[in-house]
Design a protein around this motif. Structure first.
Motif, PDB file in Angstrom:
ATOM      1  N   GLY A 122       8.147  -1.006  97.094  1.00  0.00           N
ATOM      2  CA  GLY A 122       8.017  -2.217  96.292  1.00  0.00           C
ATOM      3  C   GLY A 122       7.710  -3.445  97.128  1.00  0.00           C
ATOM      4  O   GLY A 122       6.905  -4.287  96.733  1.00  0.00           O
ATOM      5  N   GLU A 149       3.951  -3.009  98.502  1.00  0.00           N
ATOM      6  CA  GLU A 149       2.935  -3.137  97.467  1.00  0.00           C
ATOM      7  C   GLU A 149       3.171  -4.330  96.544  1.00  0.00           C
ATOM      8  O   GLU A 149       2.437  -4.528  95.575  1.00  0.00           O
ATOM      9  N   SER A 177       4.078   5.598  94.499  1.00  0.00           N
ATOM     10  CA  SER A 177       4.749   4.623  93.635  1.00  0.00           C
ATOM     11  C   SER A 177       5.460   5.297  92.480  1.00  0.00           C
ATOM     12  O   SER A 177       6.598   4.942  92.137  1.00  0.00           O
ATOM     13  N   LYS A 216       5.456  -4.859  94.350  1.00  0.00           N
ATOM     14  CA  LYS A 216       5.829  -4.467  92.993  1.00  0.00           C
ATOM     15  C   LYS A 216       7.275  -4.897  92.791  1.00  0.00           C
ATOM     16  O   LYS A 216       8.216  -4.152  93.060  1.00  0.00           O
ATOM     17  N   TRP A 217       7.445  -6.109  92.306  1.00  0.00           N
ATOM     18  CA  TRP A 217       8.768  -6.709  92.262  1.00  0.00           C
ATOM     19  C   TRP A 217       9.675  -6.036  91.243  1.00  0.00           C
ATOM     20  O   TRP A 217      10.907  -6.077  91.389  1.00  0.00           O
ATOM     21  N   ARG A 218       9.094  -5.436  90.225  1.00  0.00           N
ATOM     22  CA  ARG A 218       9.927  -4.696  89.270  1.00  0.00           C
ATOM     23  C   ARG A 218      10.589  -3.506  89.955  1.00  0.00           C
ATOM     24  O   ARG A 218      11.768  -3.207  89.717  1.00  0.00           O
TER      25      ARG A 218
END
Length: 331
Positions: free
Chosen positions: A161, A164, A106, A166-168
């Protein structure tokens, strides 16, 4: 392969972290330096652990909220000469070559996903090289553009993203791609438009470019090649094999397709521009889909191996540590 974790924690959390690290399968050495951390005040704990067990330990440290209250640093020593380390690797589940440390992935892809001046510069240069290869019918220049192109970073980050959630990271990757490719094509189109009256290439350039026909002729193999390249690229990132990543760059035609769109639009070849735009879209979708599939596969296999090899009762250690830490803070 041995991984070294440096854990900085408040003193009241030190015992819980020590219990967690000492009881982890694959841990070779655990050392504590009382009061070694000045900012923030607390203890420093170093752990040498087999790479295939590192992810499970990091998950337990997350459960203890170590990153919120302190920090976790991950490094890989070049050489570790220790019988305990050899025994730890044998006891650890799975193989180190297949082990994935998700925080590491990440962080790495997160850095590559950012819209930076260097990313834009590399993408513009790569697209210009591709355009020159197209108008000169030079596959060498096109291959050079594939190598220079930095687009795999945001594509890999987009896959991470999505997997996982992880929208940012997803938004940052989409922003880099949505700004980078149109800007690179615009600059290339302006350069091509200025080159025509200067006589740098004739109007019928695209009619003579037999070596670059594959760029504006998308087909089933376009998606297949992109998927294979995306899978290989993600494998090279999580296994740290950079030589394989270079091969991935040479396999995909994202940058050449973007360059062809710009040149074809300037010369009025709208059907070829549409074909290369389709080629670009197929490559982007194929790379992201395959990269996400690789990540999902590794996550599924990693969880199954961890559960199959986990000693009975080990799953309760983190919970015991959390309860112990909570009791100390309550007192």
């Amino acid at each position: 392969m041995i991984v070294q974790l440096r854990v900085c924690v408040p003193g009241e959390l030190s015992d819980a972290v020590l219990d967690c690290c000492s009881g982890q399968t694959g841990a070779a050495e655990v050392a504590v330096h009382k009061g070694a951390s000045v900012v923030p005040p607390g203890d420093v704990i170093t752990v040498q652990i087999a790479r295939e067990s590192a992810e499970e330990l990091i998950e337990r440290l997350h459960a203890l909220k170590v990153p919120d209250l302190g920090s976790i640093s991950i490094s890989s020593p070049d050489v570790v000469l220790s019988k305990r380390a050899d025994d730890a690797e044998k006891a650890a589940p799975g193989e180190s070559a297949d082990a994935v440390i998700w925080d590491e992935v990440s962080r790495q892809t997160g850095e590559d996903s950012k819209l930076t001046w260097s990313f834009l510069a590399f993408l513009v240069i790569a697209t210009q090289l591709a355009a020159i290869g197209i108008v000169t019918d030079s596959t060498i220049a096109i291959v050079g553009a594939m190598v220079v192109g930095p687009e795999f970073g945001p594509l890999a980050a987009l896959a991470v993203g999505l997997v996982e959630r992880k929208w940012r990271l997803v938004r940052a990757s989409l922003l880099a791609l949505a700004v980078g490719f149109p800007l690179a094509m615009l600059v290339t189109a302006i350069a091509a438009w200025l080159s025509v009256p200067l006589g740098l290439f004739p109007d019928d350039t695209l009619e003579r470019g037999s070596a670059v026909e594959f760029i504006y002729h998308p087909g089933p193999y376009s998606l297949i090649v992109a998927a294979l390249a995306g899978g290989a690229g993600m494998l090279s990132m999580i296994t740290h094999r950079s030589s394989a990543l270079v091969g991935v760059f040479i396999s995909v035609t994202t940058v050449p397709a973007a360059g062809y769109v710009a040149v074809a639009l300037v010369l009025g070849e709208y059907s070829k521009a549409a074909g290369s735009a389709m080629q670009l879209a197929l490559n982007l979708v194929g790379i992201v889909s395959a990269a996400a599939a690789v990540l999902l596969f590794y996550r599924l296999v990693g969880k199954r191996v961890s559960l199959a090899r986990r000693p009975s009762g080990s799953g309760r250690r983190a919970d015991m540590g959390r309860r112990s830490f909570a009791n100390r803070r309550a007192r």
